[in-house]
Structure formats: structure tokens, C-alpha cells
Design an enzyme around this catalytic site. Structure first.
Site, PDB file in Angstrom:
ATOM      1  N   ALA A  85      51.096  32.691  48.886  1.00 28.68           N
ATOM      2  CA  ALA A  85      50.165  31.697  48.338  1.00 28.68           C
ATOM      3  C   ALA A  85      49.684  32.170  46.969  1.00 28.68           C
ATOM      4  CB  ALA A  85      48.975  31.510  49.273  1.00 28.68           C
TER       5      ALA A  85
ATOM      6  N   ARG B 211      39.489  44.417  46.016  1.00 29.84           N
ATOM      7  CA  ARG B 211      38.474  43.352  45.840  1.00 29.84           C
ATOM      8  C   ARG B 211      38.654  42.240  46.864  1.00 29.84           C
ATOM      9  NH1 ARG B 211      39.069  45.223  40.539  1.00 29.84           N
ATOM     10  NH2 ARG B 211      41.162  44.331  40.490  1.00 29.84           N
TER      11      ARG B 211
ATOM     12  N   HIS C 293      40.067  35.255  33.837  1.00 26.31           N
ATOM     13  CA  HIS C 293      39.847  36.170  34.957  1.00 26.31           C
ATOM     14  C   HIS C 293      38.985  37.358  34.557  1.00 26.31           C
ATOM     15  CE1 HIS C 293      43.121  34.010  36.994  1.00 26.31           C
ATOM     16  NE2 HIS C 293      42.687  34.566  38.108  1.00 26.31           N
TER      17      HIS C 293
ATOM     18  N   THR D  87      48.622  32.003  39.738  1.00 26.54           N
ATOM     19  CA  THR D  87      48.249  30.587  39.860  1.00 26.54           C
ATOM     20  C   THR D  87      48.655  29.813  38.609  1.00 26.54           C
ATOM     21  OG1 THR D  87      46.338  31.318  41.134  1.00 26.54           O
ATOM     22  CG2 THR D  87      46.306  29.036  40.343  1.00 26.54           C
TER      23      THR D  87
ATOM     24  N   LYS E  22      41.905  42.617  36.241  1.00 27.85           N
ATOM     25  CA  LYS E  22      43.170  42.049  36.713  1.00 27.85           C
ATOM     26  C   LYS E  22      44.337  42.698  35.969  1.00 27.85           C
ATOM     27  CE  LYS E  22      45.450  37.602  37.582  1.00 27.85           C
ATOM     28  NZ  LYS E  22      45.944  38.058  38.891  1.00 27.85           N
TER      29      LYS E  22
ATOM     30  N   LYS F  31      41.043  48.051  50.868  1.00 27.33           N
ATOM     31  CA  LYS F  31      39.881  48.536  50.097  1.00 27.33           C
ATOM     32  C   LYS F  31      39.742  47.801  48.772  1.00 27.33           C
ATOM     33  CE  LYS F  31      39.813  53.126  52.120  1.00 27.33           C
ATOM     34  NZ  LYS F  31      40.881  54.129  52.228  1.00 27.33           N
TER      35      LYS F  31
ATOM     36  N   GLY G 103      45.952  46.635  51.624  1.00 30.11           N
ATOM     37  CA  GLY G 103      45.115  46.534  50.421  1.00 30.11           C
ATOM     38  C   GLY G 103      43.657  46.357  50.835  1.00 30.11           C
TER      39      GLY G 103
HETATM   40  N1  LIG Z   1      46.442  34.429  46.183  1.00 30.41           N
HETATM   41  C1  LIG Z   1      45.132  34.503  45.984  1.00 30.41           C
HETATM   42  O1  LIG Z   1      44.373  33.563  46.278  1.00 30.41           O
HETATM   43  C2  LIG Z   1      44.563  35.739  45.381  1.00 30.41           C
HETATM   44  C3  LIG Z   1      45.407  36.730  44.988  1.00 30.41           C
HETATM   45  N2  LIG Z   1      44.912  37.873  44.438  1.00 30.41           N
HETATM   46  C4  LIG Z   1      45.904  38.886  44.135  1.00 30.41           C
HETATM   47  O2  LIG Z   1      45.791  39.910  45.108  1.00 30.41           O
HETATM   48  C5  LIG Z   1      46.172  41.168  44.525  1.00 30.41           C
HETATM   49  C6  LIG Z   1      45.023  42.153  44.713  1.00 30.41           C
HETATM   50  O3  LIG Z   1      43.946  41.754  43.899  1.00 30.41           O
HETATM   51  P1  LIG Z   1      42.585  42.588  43.851  1.00 30.41           P
HETATM   52  O4  LIG Z   1      42.023  42.753  45.222  1.00 30.41           O
HETATM   53  O5  LIG Z   1      41.757  41.998  42.793  1.00 30.41           O
HETATM   54  O6  LIG Z   1      43.149  44.014  43.356  1.00 30.41           O
HETATM   55  P2  LIG Z   1      42.562  45.453  43.698  1.00 30.41           P
HETATM   56  O7  LIG Z   1      43.213  46.393  42.742  1.00 30.41           O
HETATM   57  O8  LIG Z   1      41.092  45.410  43.792  1.00 30.41           O
HETATM   58  O9  LIG Z   1      43.128  45.714  45.189  1.00 30.41           O
HETATM   59  C7  LIG Z   1      44.422  46.109  45.501  1.00 30.41           C
HETATM   60  C8  LIG Z   1      44.283  47.177  46.560  1.00 30.41           C
HETATM   61  O10 LIG Z   1      45.565  47.436  47.122  1.00 30.41           O
HETATM   62  C9  LIG Z   1      45.673  48.857  47.246  1.00 30.41           C
HETATM   63  N3  LIG Z   1      47.091  49.203  47.368  1.00 30.41           N
HETATM   64  C10 LIG Z   1      48.013  49.399  46.385  1.00 30.41           C
HETATM   65  N4  LIG Z   1      49.198  49.693  46.930  1.00 30.41           N
HETATM   66  C11 LIG Z   1      49.022  49.684  48.275  1.00 30.41           C
HETATM   67  C12 LIG Z   1      49.890  49.900  49.379  1.00 30.41           C
HETATM   68  N5  LIG Z   1      51.171  50.221  49.204  1.00 30.41           N
HETATM   69  N6  LIG Z   1      49.368  49.797  50.630  1.00 30.41           N
HETATM   70  C13 LIG Z   1      48.083  49.492  50.829  1.00 30.41           C
HETATM   71  N7  LIG Z   1      47.200  49.266  49.827  1.00 30.41           N
HETATM   72  C14 LIG Z   1      47.683  49.362  48.564  1.00 30.41           C
HETATM   73  C15 LIG Z   1      45.022  49.381  46.001  1.00 30.41           C
HETATM   74  O11 LIG Z   1      44.722  50.754  46.107  1.00 30.41           O
HETATM   75  P3  LIG Z   1      44.530  51.618  44.740  1.00 30.41           P
HETATM   76  O12 LIG Z   1      43.253  51.081  44.125  1.00 30.41           O
HETATM   77  O13 LIG Z   1      44.449  53.003  45.229  1.00 30.41           O
HETATM   78  O14 LIG Z   1      45.705  51.338  43.868  1.00 30.41           O
HETATM   79  C16 LIG Z   1      43.758  48.495  45.987  1.00 30.41           C
HETATM   80  O15 LIG Z   1      42.753  48.997  46.854  1.00 30.41           O
HETATM   81  C17 LIG Z   1      46.508  40.864  43.060  1.00 30.41           C
HETATM   82  O16 LIG Z   1      47.894  40.661  42.922  1.00 30.41           O
HETATM   83  C18 LIG Z   1      45.751  39.562  42.804  1.00 30.41           C
HETATM   84  O17 LIG Z   1      46.302  38.813  41.770  1.00 30.41           O
HETATM   85  C19 LIG Z   1      43.582  38.082  44.275  1.00 30.41           C
HETATM   86  C20 LIG Z   1      42.682  37.104  44.619  1.00 30.41           C
HETATM   87  C21 LIG Z   1      43.109  35.850  45.189  1.00 30.41           C
HETATM   88  O1  LIG Z   2      43.616  38.746  40.478  1.00 28.32           O
HETATM   89  C1  LIG Z   2      42.847  37.839  40.840  1.00 28.32           C
HETATM   90  O2  LIG Z   2      41.616  37.962  40.859  1.00 28.32           O
HETATM   91  C2  LIG Z   2      43.443  36.565  41.267  1.00 28.32           C
HETATM   92  N1  LIG Z   2      44.744  36.509  41.370  1.00 28.32           N
HETATM   93  C3  LIG Z   2      45.502  35.360  41.743  1.00 28.32           C
HETATM   94  C4  LIG Z   2      46.351  34.888  40.578  1.00 28.32           C
HETATM   95  O3  LIG Z   2      46.884  35.730  39.835  1.00 28.32           O
HETATM   96  O4  LIG Z   2      46.524  33.675  40.437  1.00 28.32           O
HETATM   97  C5  LIG Z   2      44.643  34.273  42.339  1.00 28.32           C
HETATM   98  C6  LIG Z   2      43.291  34.117  41.688  1.00 28.32           C
HETATM   99  O5  LIG Z   2      43.489  33.605  40.408  1.00 28.32           O
HETATM  100  C7  LIG Z   2      42.563  35.448  41.632  1.00 28.32           C
END
Ligand SMILES: NC(=O)C1=CN([C@@H]2O[C@H](COP(=O)(O)OP(=O)(O)OC[C@H]3O[C@@H](n4cnc5c(N)ncnc54)[C@H](OP(=O)(O)O)[C@@H]3O)[C@@H](O)[C@H]2O)C=CC1
Ligand SMILES: O=C(O)C1=N[C@H](C(=O)O)C[C@H](O)C1
Length: 250
Positions: free
Chosen positions: A105, A14, A135, A146, A139, A12, A10
Site C-alpha cells: 500500500a 515512526r 513530508h 504515494t 524521510k 521501533k 520495523g
Molecule cells: N504506506 C504508508 O501509508 C506509509 C508508509 N511509510 C513508509 O514506511 C517506511 C518506514 O517509515 P518510518 O517509520 O517513517 O521510518 P523509520 O526510519 O522511523 O522506521 C523504520 C524502522 O525500520 C527499522 N528497520 C530497518 N531495517 C529493518 C529490518 N531489516 N528489520 C526490522 N526493522 C528494520 C529501522 O531501524 P533503524 O532505525 O535501526 O534503521 C527503523 O526503526 C518508509 O518507507 C515510509 O515511507 C510511512 C508512513 C506511512
Molecule cells: O515516509 C513517510 O512518512 C510516508 N511515506 C509514504 C510515502 O512515501 O508515500 C506514505 C506517507 O506519505 C508517509
């Protein structure tokens, strides 16, 4: 000392793009692969990755973890969408790959982990409790991982203490007006341009309220937790759910 070989899935996205920078900047780590959607998972094994940081989407995470665990690659997972069924499946893969560790996590930021801990502590002492998560509008899932975890921890703490259900005289309501019911705790999800990731736990008792609020203002808030998880997961075979277990807060 040899560096920990880390891959980001993932890369690329956020949070994934921020994780790539954090791993590159960590002196004890080497970024050996950075995968986006459509990239072959064979790159992971070929790169010699010891730990994969999984930050993709709920529809991709299971296939990625099946591959990682099957190849003995430890995983640090931030991706949301965890259900009991999914956890059981993952535990099955881990049982077949002894020595491999996976950390899931729901939130990597220290403030959010503490919010969950404080909510758990406070929950039995108040008649009423509700969770509001806020959020960014991109999202894809609601309520957040969380908020779901927070509500589950609150519900367990109240159950253990014998706290009665929160009072609620609502007899008529528009669909959704009282939020989602997570183990008996109402959880409300706000999506708003300008926000990143925020949560309030509202507690109410006779003549008083307590609000526990956390704000992630930048994705950098998640990076220390991801790096800690990557350093520790190899010494924690099986499934670890929640960063608190690596912070000695459990
Ligand atoms: N636990 C924590 O503290 C946090 C968790 N999160 C979670 O992380 C996840 C990602 O969030 P966020 O970055 O905002 O989402 P984004 O959509 O910005 O990023 C997800 C990325 O994963 C890519 N992707 C999808 N499938 C695959 C795969 N099979 N292999 C490799 N890459 C893939 C997507 O590509 P494409 O755009 O082409 O689909 C995209 O670039 C969410 O579930 C979010 O809730 C986020 C922040 C904090
Ligand atoms: O998608 C997000 O941005 C985030 N996802 C996680 C969640 O679903 O709890 C963690 C954080 O809230 C950011």
C-alpha cells in the site's frame, strides 16, 4: 474465535511503533512478534505469525518479504521504494508460494487513497497537472511512494483518454527546478520540519484550476488501513498493489 497472529517489522520506527500499539489494541489480533533492525527473521516463523506488517526501509524490505513469502506468512507492506524490477522479483517468490498474499500500500490513509482516485478521475480533463508532496525532513526517499503512484495513475488515465502532454515552454532551468519526471508528470518534493505527510495534485485548464490536497497530521491516520490490510490479505493470494482493492474502490 481465534485471534489473527500478527508481527510488525520495523517495530521501533515512526509508523512501526504506532502499528504495534494498533495491533495490540485490536480485539481480533494478537501481536506475536515486534522486530527491529538486527533481530533475526527466524523469530517470525517461531512466533507462528500469520501476517507480517512490513514498515522498515527500502534497503530492508526485499529480504524481509523473501523470508515471509518463503515461509507462507502473508505480508502487509507500507515500505516504499518499489520499482518494476522489485515487483517482478516479489511476484516470482509469490508464484512459488501459492496461497500467500502480499498487499503493498503506497499509502494506508483513506484520504490519500481517495486523493489518488480523485486525481485519476480529474487528470484527463485538464491541460496541466503536477504533483507536490510535502513530508517531514527525516524521510529517506523522494519523491514519496504515494506521489510516485499518484503520478503513475494520472499518466495512465491521460494515456487512456488520449490527453496530450501538458504545455511547458521551459527551455532553461536549474537542475531539479521542474521536479522529477514520473511518467511525464512533474513531481516536486518538499522536506520541512513540522510536517508529517501531505500531498497536492494541481490541475489547470483554461481559466480554472483544481487543487486536490490531503494531509496526514498523525501516524494514526495510517492505522485503520493497516488493520484492514492485515484482516484481508490472507484471502487475497498473490500481489495486491494499493489499498483501494480492499476498499472496493478499484
Ligand atoms: N504506506 C504508508 O501509508 C506509509 C508508509 N511509510 C513508509 O514506511 C517506511 C518506514 O517509515 P518510518 O517509520 O517513517 O521510518 P523509520 O526510519 O522511523 O522506521 C523504520 C524502522 O525500520 C527499522 N528497520 C530497518 N531495517 C529493518 C529490518 N531489516 N528489520 C526490522 N526493522 C528494520 C529501522 O531501524 P533503524 O532505525 O535501526 O534503521 C527503523 O526503526 C518508509 O518507507 C515510509 O515511507 C510511512 C508512513 C506511512
Ligand atoms: O515516509 C513517510 O512518512 C510516508 N511515506 C509514504 C510515502 O512515501 O508515500 C506514505 C506517507 O506519505 C508517509
Amino acid at each position: 474465535m481465534s485471534k489473527l497472529r500478527v508481527a510488525v517489522l520495523g517495530a521501533k520506527g515512526r509508523i512501526g511503533s504506532e502499528a504495534v500499539k494498533a495491533v495490540e489494541a485490536a480485539e481480533d489480533m494478537e501481536l506475536v512478534a515486534a522486530l527491529g533492525r538486527g533481530d533475526t527473521l527466524e523469530t517470525l516463523a517461531a512466533s507462528g505469525a500469520q501476517v507480517a506488517v512490513e514498515l522498515t526501509t527500502p534497503d530492508s524490505v526485499m529480504a524481509n518479504l523473501e523470508y515471509c513469502v518463503g515461509h507462507g506468512i502473508h505480508a502487509v507492506v507500507g515500505t516504499t521504494g518499489w520499482t518494476e524490477d522489485r515487483l517482478e522479483k516479489l511476484k516470482g517468490w509469490l508464484a512459488a508460494s501459492p496461497g500467500t498474499g502480499v498487499l503493498i500500500a503506497p499509502n494506508f490513509s483513506i484520504g490519500a487513497v481517495l486523493t489518488m482516485k480523485f486525481a485519476q478521475l480529474a487528470a484527463p480533463w485538464f491541460e496541466s497537472v503536477e504533483v507536490v508532496e510535502l513530508h517531514h525532513p527525516n524521510k529517506v526517499d523522494a519523491p514519496s511512494g504515494t506521489a510516485t503512484r499518484t503520478a503513475q495513475l494520472i499518466a495512465a488515465a491521460r494515456r487512456d483518454a488520449g490527453t496530450p502532454p501538458a504545455p511547458d515552454a521551459t527551455t532553461t532551468a536549474l537542475d531539479g527546478a521542474r521536479g522529477a519526471n514520473v511518467d511525464g508528470v512533474p513531481v516536486h518534493a518538499v522536506r520541512l520540519r513540522g510536517l508529517l505527510a501531505h500531498q497536492e495534485v494541481l490541475l489547470g485548464g483554461e481559466g480554472e484550476t483544481l487543487t486536490i490536497r490531503h494531509d496526514s497530521l498523525h501516524h494514526s491516520s495510517f492505522m485503520p488501513g493497516i488493520l484492514l490490510g492485515a484482516r484481508r490479505v490472507g484471502s487475497a493470494p498473490g500481489l495486491t498493489f494499493g489499498l483501494e482493492h480492499f476498499l472496493d474502490l478499484s
